[in-house]
Scaffold this active site. Structure first.
Site, PDB file in Angstrom:
ATOM      1  N   ASP A   1      17.888 -39.243  41.942  1.00 45.54           N
ATOM      2  CA  ASP A   1      19.074 -38.484  41.940  1.00 45.54           C
ATOM      3  C   ASP A   1      19.408 -37.681  40.832  1.00 45.54           C
ATOM      4  O   ASP A   1      19.886 -36.673  40.879  1.00 45.54           O
ATOM      5  CB  ASP A   1      20.401 -39.609  42.279  1.00 45.54           C
ATOM      6  CG  ASP A   1      20.241 -40.741  41.178  1.00 45.54           C
ATOM      7  OD1 ASP A   1      19.437 -40.705  40.206  1.00 45.54           O
ATOM      8  OD2 ASP A   1      21.030 -41.660  41.343  1.00 45.54           O
TER       9      ASP A   1
ATOM     10  N   ASP B   1      22.818 -47.814  32.379  1.00 46.08           N
ATOM     11  CA  ASP B   1      22.654 -48.938  33.598  1.00 46.08           C
ATOM     12  C   ASP B   1      21.804 -49.952  33.402  1.00 46.08           C
ATOM     13  O   ASP B   1      21.932 -51.236  34.076  1.00 46.08           O
ATOM     14  CB  ASP B   1      22.026 -47.910  34.867  1.00 46.08           C
ATOM     15  CG  ASP B   1      23.145 -47.018  35.423  1.00 46.08           C
ATOM     16  OD1 ASP B   1      24.479 -47.132  35.171  1.00 46.08           O
ATOM     17  OD2 ASP B   1      22.590 -46.019  36.100  1.00 46.08           O
TER      18      ASP B   1
END
Length: 888
Positions: free
Chosen positions: A71, A482
């Protein structure tokens, strides 16, 4: 030592990673600066994965040719010989940083050398540029770009649907692209060089995740989400007649054309109330399979169905493996076994708890089995075993109670593909890695198949901060989006675990005590729990500190030079300081909330801060700060600064933005005054590393614009001259978050990226520096040598080769230089694990710092990609210095 926040940084999206946007380039002429050049070898500090992989694409006519899209981290090609992934978009530059978000990929089955990528990261204002279609005729080794008149969203909601880009299997000059934001369906008839809207297509979509979102992120219309051709309705050289298109519209999710895209209709009887995430066609049996969810994903989804459409009769059949009332997830991952088309698989992509689910049918969806099921709740039985020994951090430091397990089978599992040539091989993407199996058909026989990470080489972390201590077992500390971050003791190996106790979702800043590097501090984001952690053993083990009241996020942190105290500027409250390890914190005065903080690397009571153009200094351990009278500094907060180890009060500051002060500043009086370097037009990071041989000052590193060129630069003479050490093939888009040299290895630099992980470079320069100091000659090895040269992959006009040089003599080498000539004029385009020069057909590869020493009986290896035409004959001889090597 730390990464400061960028003013234009966007949301930290759960598994989509923090995506900071670089400031726009400043106007005005380039500084007149003479730049020298150096040969660097570049690698990733191995993490393996770390982010969302929403798409995997296999070529349908060439075995082992596969691609993956991420992404925000670019695209990759599978290398079967090494079972690794090769990055394909490292050439994306600073100005086009959004082109590392890949919304779709297409591999040409008629001409497997061709591959296409639809790129662009955001459709709202976070990405100032439009999307583009990249096209390659050498499998992604090089690209041509066609800019589009609209944006694409590789990191937008709905990015796991697709593929939105598709090649006509019968006439490969024809491509279709589904656009978001109400821009409709687009077509190219010249192999992606030009595009025009298909005005006959009736529905641009109407679904948005959250229409009320003022940022434009969740409120964007997700648009046209996939295109699928029925190859049985065309012949080679003629456009395929029947095309199916998926639309983000719960009432009108599927459209069909039977006249090669001239007209379109909505197939009657189709299900409503859901979005069709995938549409996969089995032309042999005449079935279009569709995976539906009630939302666009990739995180959400509470209900889902699987349907089968008979293309000949128009009959719709609900083939869902579970009753609608029993779903709490949507379906997305969808694949057909091309060797046995009656075999279909699908994923419950949004089944976060207790685990994702994968379903398999061998009778075209009439009956299904699950990857796991309950025996007696909460106990479950799995059809698979998990082996994450190659990426042990995937256990997530968890010790869950049943029915959860660790490692998990996955989450956000929107990419799922069975190898079209091998029914036993399947790959699927998750929010953190690519998993796969090579014995899938054991599923059907009742024995367990093995799931392993198939992700080596695919690095997809967003780097917030980097630190390399001068001593101790750690070579590098990283702060990552993350997945928290890692302590690397060996850059070539995946660490056994991420940071623990606590495990932050994102580590925003970290630091070590310069004169006591066993003391380390990190801060970060966590939904519940402390936001600060300490280590007293060089980051091997951690313990949590106590948050002061009001803390909502990590912010930045600084450790005193001797580790006796810390200053913390967290999100949600003002700057704080503590003695000891954060059991209690006191408010600092004289410095505004949200300031960036750093420590002097010599004086343990001196700390520095910066906020909105003002520099602040504390000489009492962070209790009180005083604003410096220094002027002319950047007015915004897109700034990073560091103090030089070993010299009190020596501070470097980089940053700025278009239309205001933007560059690199130096202070030798503790921030009382700063001098701007006239030869640096723009700078976004600053870091220090081991000094060059004979140099009295540490080596400087920066991500900057110097001499009109954007790149990664090094200076060994206090910024008087600069060497660009990367090249146009290795730009990695946005590199403005953090940089540091290695205090123990001259020339080694660690570079942050926003989605390509931690890049590190080693120089072929043995320490002479950038200002005419000279380079020590490589010692001439003595004794016998053997070379193994192997072409590991070859395509039209390009190839990849591995070279193994073995010391078959009785004396160790301290440095080596291997020469050869290409018989057919081949040219090297990229070489790793060595430095190289090429003049005509003659090539010389030299050791880098870390592989200079080769013991008797040992070997060293390097690899490269190159170009060829006509023939690609292997070199007949190799020379180690002046002696001939045996060719194995």
């Amino acid at each position: 030592m730390r990464r400061t926040r960028i003013v234009t940084a966007v949301l930290a999206l759960a598994a989509g990673l923090l995506a900071g946007t670089p400031p726009a380039l400043a106007a005005g002429g380039a500084a007149k600066t003479t730049l020298t050049a150096d040969t660097y070898s570049w690698h990733n500090a191995r993490i393996d994965g770390g982010g969302f992989v929403p798409g995997i694409v296999f070529n349908r006519t060439e075995k082992n040719l596969a691609y993956a899209r991420t992404d925000i981290g670019g695209a990759y090609r599978w290398q079967q010989s090494t079972k690794t992934w090769t990055p394909l978009l490292d050439s994306v530059d600073w100005d086009h940083w959004g082109h590392t978000g890949v919304v779709s990929l297409a591999s040409d089955s008629a001409d497997p050398d061709k591959v296409y990528a639809a790129v662009g990261t955001y459709t709202n204002s976070w990405d100032p540029g439009n999307g583009a279609v990249l096209r390659s005729s050498d499998r992604g080794a090089s690209w041509q770009r066609t800019d589009l008149p609209f944006k694409l969203g590789g990191n937008m909601p709905g990015r796991g649907m697709g593929e939105r880009l598709a090649i006509d299997p019968n006439k490969d000059s024809v491509l279709y692209l589904g656009a978001p934001s109400g821009k409709g369906l687009w077509r190219s008839t010249d192999s992606g060089a030009t595009w025009s809207q298909v005005t006959a297509f009736p529905n641009p979509g109407d679904y948005a995740q959250d229409p009320s979102d003022p940022s434009g992120y969740s409120s964007d219309n997700q648009g046209i989400v996939w295109v699928t051709f029925d190859e049985s309705t065309g012949t080679s050289g003629s456009a395929t007649k029947t095309i199916y298109v998926g639309v983000a519209d719960k009432d009108n999710a599927v459209y069909r054309s039977t006249d090669a895209g001239a007209t379109w209709t909505r197939p009657a009887g189709q299900p409503t109330g859901y979005l069709a995430h995938k549409g996969v066609l089995d032309a042999e049996n005449g079935y279009l399979y569709l995976a539906y969810s009630d939302t666009g994903g990739p995180y959400d989804g509470g209900k889902g169905r699987l349907w089968r459409y008979a293309t000949a009769t128009g009959t719709w059949t609900d083939i869902s493996p579970v009753a609608e009332a029993d779903t709490y997830y949507g379906f997305s991952g969808l694949t057909v076994d091309r060797q046995h088309p009656g075999t279909v698989m699908a994923t419950g992509y949004s089944s976060w708890w207790p685990d994702t689910q994968i379903f398999r049918s061998t009778d075209s969806g009439a009956t299904w089995t699950k990857a796991w099921d309950y025996t007696s709740y909460p106990n479950r039985v799995n059809r698979y075993t998990m082996d994450v020994s190659s990426s042990p951090w995937l256990t997530w430091n968890a010790n869950p109670s049943p029915p959860e397990q660790t490692p998990k089978l996955g989450w956000m599992t929107e990419a799922l593909e069975i190898d079209p040539f091998d029914s036993d091989r399947m790959m699927y993407g998750t929010g953190a890695t690519v998993y796969g199996t090579e014995d899938l058909t054991k599923w059907d026989s009742g024995s367990r198949f093995t799931v392993k990470p198939m992700v080596q080489g695919l690095e997809e972390t967003a780097v917030q901060d980097l630190a390399s201590p001068p001593s101790g077992g750690a070579q590098l500390f990283s702060a990552l989006g993350d997945i928290g971050g890692f302590r690397h003791t060996d850059l070539t190996k995946v660490p056994s675990t991420m940071y623990t106790s606590p495990t932050f979702t994102t580590t925003t800043s970290l630091d070590f005590a310069e004169t006591n590097p066993d003391t380390v501090v990190r801060v970060g984001n966590l939904d519940s729990g402390p936001h600060v952690a300490f280590s007293t053993d060089n980051g091997a083990n951690w313990f949590a500190g106590t948050d002061p009241s009001g803390v909502s996020g990590g912010g930045t942190v600084a450790a005193a030079a001797d580790g006796s105290r810390f200053v913390w500027s967290p999100d949600g409250t003002g700057v704080r300081y503590t003695t000891g390890f954060g059991s209690s914190w006191s408010a600092s005065s004289g410095i505004p909330a949200g300031a960036i903080v750093e420590s002097d690397r010599v004086d343990p009571k001196t700390f520095y801060g910066f906020k909105s153009g003002k520099f602040y200094v504390s000489t009492d351990g962070g209790a009180t700060f005083t604003a410096s009278s220094a002027s002319g500094l950047p007015s915004g907060d897109s700034v990073r600064f560091k103090a030089l180890p070993g010299t009190k009060g020596d501070v470097w500051l980089a940053g700025g933005a278009s239309g205001s002060a933007y560059g690199l500043w130096h202070s030798t009086d503790g921030g009382a005054s700063f001098t701007r370097l006239a030869n640096v037009e723009q700078a976004d990071t600053i870091g220090f590393g081991k000094a060059a041989t004979g140099a009295s000052y540490q080596t400087l590193y920066t991500s900057a614009k110097i001499g009109g060129v954007r790149g990664i630069f090094r200076s060994t003479d206090t910024g008087a001259s600069w060497t660009r050490i990367n090249d146009d093939a290795r730009q990695w888009a946005f590199t403005g978050a953090a940089i540091t040299g290695d205090p123990r290895v001259y020339g080694r630099v660690y570079v942050s990226t926003n989605g390509r992980g931690v890049i590190y470079g080693d120089t072929s320069d043995t320490g002479g520096g950038d200002s005419g100091g000279g380079t020590d000659p490589t010692p001439t090895p003595t004794g016998a040598c053997t070379v193994t040269y192997k072409i590991t992959n070859q395509w039209s006009g390009g190839f990849q080769a591995d070279v193994r040089l073995s010391n078959t003599g009785s004396t160790a080498w301290s440095g080596w230089s291997l020469g050869w000539s290409f018989p057919d004029g081949q040219r090297i385009s990229q070489l790793w694990n060595a430095g190289f020069t090429q003049s005509g057909a003659a090539v010389t590869a030299k050791n880098v710092t870390w592989n200079a020493d080769v013991a008797a009986g040992s070997s060293v290896s390097f690899g490269f990609t190159g170009s060829w035409s006509g023939s690609n004959t292997e070199p007949a001889s190799f020379q180690l210095g002046d002696q001939e090597c045996t060719v194995a």
